[in-house]
Enzyme design. Structure first.
Site, PDB file in Angstrom:
ATOM      1  N   TRP A   1     -12.228  -7.088  38.533  1.00  0.00           N
ATOM      2  CA  TRP A   1     -12.594  -8.467  38.179  1.00  0.00           C
ATOM      3  C   TRP A   1     -13.349  -9.050  39.367  1.00  0.00           C
ATOM      4  O   TRP A   1     -12.868  -8.952  40.498  1.00  0.00           O
ATOM      5  CB  TRP A   1     -11.309  -9.261  37.902  1.00  0.00           C
ATOM      6  CG  TRP A   1     -11.510 -10.692  37.526  1.00  0.00           C
ATOM      7  CD1 TRP A   1     -12.433 -11.189  36.658  1.00  0.00           C
ATOM      8  CD2 TRP A   1     -10.745 -11.817  37.989  1.00  0.00           C
ATOM      9  NE1 TRP A   1     -12.292 -12.558  36.547  1.00  0.00           N
ATOM     10  CE2 TRP A   1     -11.262 -12.961  37.367  1.00  0.00           C
ATOM     11  CE3 TRP A   1      -9.675 -11.958  38.878  1.00  0.00           C
ATOM     12  CZ2 TRP A   1     -10.742 -14.238  37.579  1.00  0.00           C
ATOM     13  CZ3 TRP A   1      -9.157 -13.221  39.092  1.00  0.00           C
ATOM     14  CH2 TRP A   1      -9.687 -14.352  38.447  1.00  0.00           C
TER      15      TRP A   1
ATOM     16  N   LYS B   1      -4.213 -16.251  28.689  1.00  0.00           N
ATOM     17  CA  LYS B   1      -4.700 -15.487  27.528  1.00  0.00           C
ATOM     18  C   LYS B   1      -3.625 -15.352  26.466  1.00  0.00           C
ATOM     19  O   LYS B   1      -3.873 -15.620  25.291  1.00  0.00           O
ATOM     20  CB  LYS B   1      -5.157 -14.086  27.956  1.00  0.00           C
ATOM     21  CG  LYS B   1      -5.713 -13.990  29.369  1.00  0.00           C
ATOM     22  CD  LYS B   1      -7.174 -14.317  29.452  1.00  0.00           C
ATOM     23  CE  LYS B   1      -7.612 -14.387  30.912  1.00  0.00           C
ATOM     24  NZ  LYS B   1      -9.028 -14.509  31.098  1.00  0.00           N
TER      25      LYS B   1
ATOM     26  N   ASP C   1      -1.886  -7.228  39.168  1.00  0.00           N
ATOM     27  CA  ASP C   1      -2.434  -8.379  38.444  1.00  0.00           C
ATOM     28  C   ASP C   1      -2.208  -8.126  36.955  1.00  0.00           C
ATOM     29  O   ASP C   1      -2.736  -7.163  36.396  1.00  0.00           O
ATOM     30  CB  ASP C   1      -3.931  -8.521  38.756  1.00  0.00           C
ATOM     31  CG  ASP C   1      -4.534  -9.779  38.140  1.00  0.00           C
ATOM     32  OD1 ASP C   1      -3.832 -10.478  37.376  1.00  0.00           O
ATOM     33  OD2 ASP C   1      -5.713 -10.065  38.421  1.00  0.00           O
TER      34      ASP C   1
HETATM   35  N1  KET Z   1      -6.791 -11.689  36.692  1.00  0.00           N
HETATM   36  C1  KET Z   1      -7.648 -11.084  35.851  1.00  0.00           C
HETATM   37  C2  KET Z   1      -7.695  -9.608  35.828  1.00  0.00           C
HETATM   38  C3  KET Z   1      -8.466 -11.855  35.019  1.00  0.00           C
HETATM   39  O1  KET Z   1      -9.276 -11.220  34.199  1.00  0.00           O
HETATM   40  C4  KET Z   1      -8.404 -13.258  35.064  1.00  0.00           C
HETATM   41  C5  KET Z   1      -9.314 -14.076  34.246  1.00  0.00           C
HETATM   42  C6  KET Z   1      -7.472 -13.831  35.935  1.00  0.00           C
HETATM   43  C7  KET Z   1      -6.688 -13.032  36.737  1.00  0.00           C
HETATM   44  C8  KET Z   1      -7.316 -15.313  36.053  1.00  0.00           C
HETATM   45  O2  KET Z   1      -6.388 -15.829  35.181  1.00  0.00           O
HETATM   46  P1  KET Z   1      -6.198 -17.419  35.066  1.00  0.00           P
HETATM   47  O3  KET Z   1      -4.836 -17.556  34.539  1.00  0.00           O
HETATM   48  O4  KET Z   1      -7.263 -17.916  34.157  1.00  0.00           O
HETATM   49  O5  KET Z   1      -6.353 -17.969  36.436  1.00  0.00           O
HETATM   50  N2  KET Z   1     -10.404 -13.599  33.780  1.00  0.00           N
HETATM   51  C9  KET Z   1     -11.390 -14.221  32.896  1.00  0.00           C
HETATM   52  C10 KET Z   1     -11.774 -15.617  33.233  1.00  0.00           C
HETATM   53  C11 KET Z   1     -12.282 -15.819  34.621  1.00  0.00           C
HETATM   54  O6  KET Z   1     -13.131 -15.062  35.105  1.00  0.00           O
HETATM   55  O7  KET Z   1     -11.818 -16.798  35.242  1.00  0.00           O
HETATM   56  C12 KET Z   1     -12.599 -13.300  32.815  1.00  0.00           C
HETATM   57  O8  KET Z   1     -12.632 -12.256  33.482  1.00  0.00           O
HETATM   58  O9  KET Z   1     -13.528 -13.592  32.055  1.00  0.00           O
END
Ligand code: KET
Length: 399
Positions: free
Chosen positions: A130, A246, A211
């Protein structure tokens, strides 16, 4: 005063999503950001969450600050979901868990903690990972390196190379692992591969930082967390960042958790204290509303059953869309490029499209995938999948 401030080049995910919102073309398709849309192309409000929210609104109470570690009921429910309600480490009180601002906040608090108490340690993330992993860990002052992961020739995993690199890391190095639904590739370790990795982490005295942003989107809530439990059972020093963005469709509420598995209850109390100190230094304490929703759903038998059922439906819809696009591409792209849609798991597939092809998809067909070629398959639906398949076929053919 601010003349020397350069323009922000933008974020590869969030800025592209903003560009999409501004695109006036009616046939546009958003497969960029990791957000689950339903078959009507809408961001769902899950039934259980709606119920919990209606109940909460009827009982609006005062809003003091939460403790630095967050809402106790939420912390317990989040911990139980990650480790399993009956896990021995939970019963022993040796997991320090706190509420964070999404999964991102968990990564940042964990990174600050590691930088402070393991100042000589560097972190290794998968190649690729990511995009924001590097940003968050470098932002916390850690040196970020990569271990081999994705094989672009096969669309699979370079497991032997991965193990070889991790097996030679200096003691106390930090290894960032994706629990399931690897972002951006959709390629996960099999249970047998996890079992092979664990003793390597142990032998090298490494710290596993897992993660888990997509629990429930791979195989099931339990299977997706199996690697975390395996690591905890083996006694590998373990930090887990989890997120409800998600699997609760609560992106904007910023609900996450950070857990550190310790060797004793007393150690967990000390670690929790230092995590709280990192929270205080970053944002003082977390917000209330989303945490109440999650805690109330997870602790109510019938709301929880409804949530689990709806999550299973979302997971199955993603699988169905993988099948649809796989079929739509039959005879139009080569098999290596096509097979991955059904071989890879979770919200993302690494399409293998070049940057130029991605650019053509956006400019000529209004189909948005990341510059890296990552497609969020959870943005496909019965109405757009055929169009997306034809658009991909056209850019691959160079037509
Ligand atoms: N870890 C991973 C692997 C991940 O894909 C995301 C979010 C997060 C953590 C962050 O989670 P949050 O609870 O929103 O803080 N990914 C999507 C959104 C982004 O980039 O912020 C994405 O990859 O599109």
């Amino acid at each position: 005063m601010f003349d020397h401030i350069p323009a922000y080049p933008g974020d590869p995910i969030l800025s592209l999503n903003e560009d999409f919102q501004l695109d006036p073309r009616p046939n546009k398709v958003n497969l960029s950001i990791g957000i689950y849309f339903d078959d009507a192309g809408k961001l769902p409000v899950m039934d259980a969450v709606r119920h919990a929210e209606t109940a909460l609104l009827g009982a609006i109470g005062p809003r003091s600050y939460l403790p630095m570690a967050g809402l106790p009921l939420y912390r317990d429910a989040a911990q139980a979901l990650v480790f399993g309600a009956d896990h021995e480490a939970r019963a022993a009180g040796r997991i320090a868990t706190l509420q964070t601002i999404g999964g991102s906040g968990a990564l940042k608090v964990g990174a600050d903690f590691l930088k402070r108490y393991f100042p000589a340690s560097q972190i290794w993330i998968s190649d690729p990972s990511w995009e924001n992993h590097r940003v968050v860990f470098e932002g916390a002052g850690l040196t970020v390196n990569t271990y081999p992961y994705y094989d672009e020739h096969t669309g699979g995993l370079r497991f032997a190379d991965m193990i070889d690199t991790i097996g030679r890391l200096p003691e106390q190095s930090i290894v960032l692992l994706h629990a399931c639904c690897h972002n951006p590739t959709g390629v996960d370790l099999s249970p047998a591969q996890w079992a092979e990795l664990v003793p390597v982490l142990q032998r090298r005295k490494l710290i596993a930082f897992v993660d888990m942003a997509y629990q429930g989107f791979g195989a099931s809530l339990e299977e997706d967390a199996a690697c975390v439990r395996l690591l905890a059972d083996a006694g590998v020093p373990l930090i887990v960042a989890s997120s409800f963005s998600k699997n609760f469709s609560l992106y904007g509420e910023r609900c996450g958790a950070l857990s550190v598995v310790c060797k004793s209850k007393e150690e967990a109390a000390r670690v929790l204290g230092q995590l709280m100190s990192a929270v205080r230094a970053n944002y003082s304490n977390p917000p209330t509303h989303g945490a109440r929703l999650v805690a109330n759903v997870l602790s109510d038998t019938s709301l929880r059953a409804s949530w689990e059922a709806e999550l299973a439906t979302m997971r199955e819809r993603i699988l169905a869309m993988r099948g649809t696009i796989h079929e739509g591409l039959a005879g139009r792209v080569d098999e290596v490029m096509r097979a991955r849609y059904v071989a890879q798991r979770g919200m993302f597939t690494y399409t293998g499209l070049s940057e130029a092809q991605v650019e053509r998809l956006r400019s000529e067909y209004a189909v948005y995938v990341l510059r890296s070629g990552r497609m969020c398959v959870a943005g496909l639906n019965a109405s757009n999948a055929g169009y997306v398949a034809s658009s991909i076929a056209a850019v691959v053919a160079g037509a």
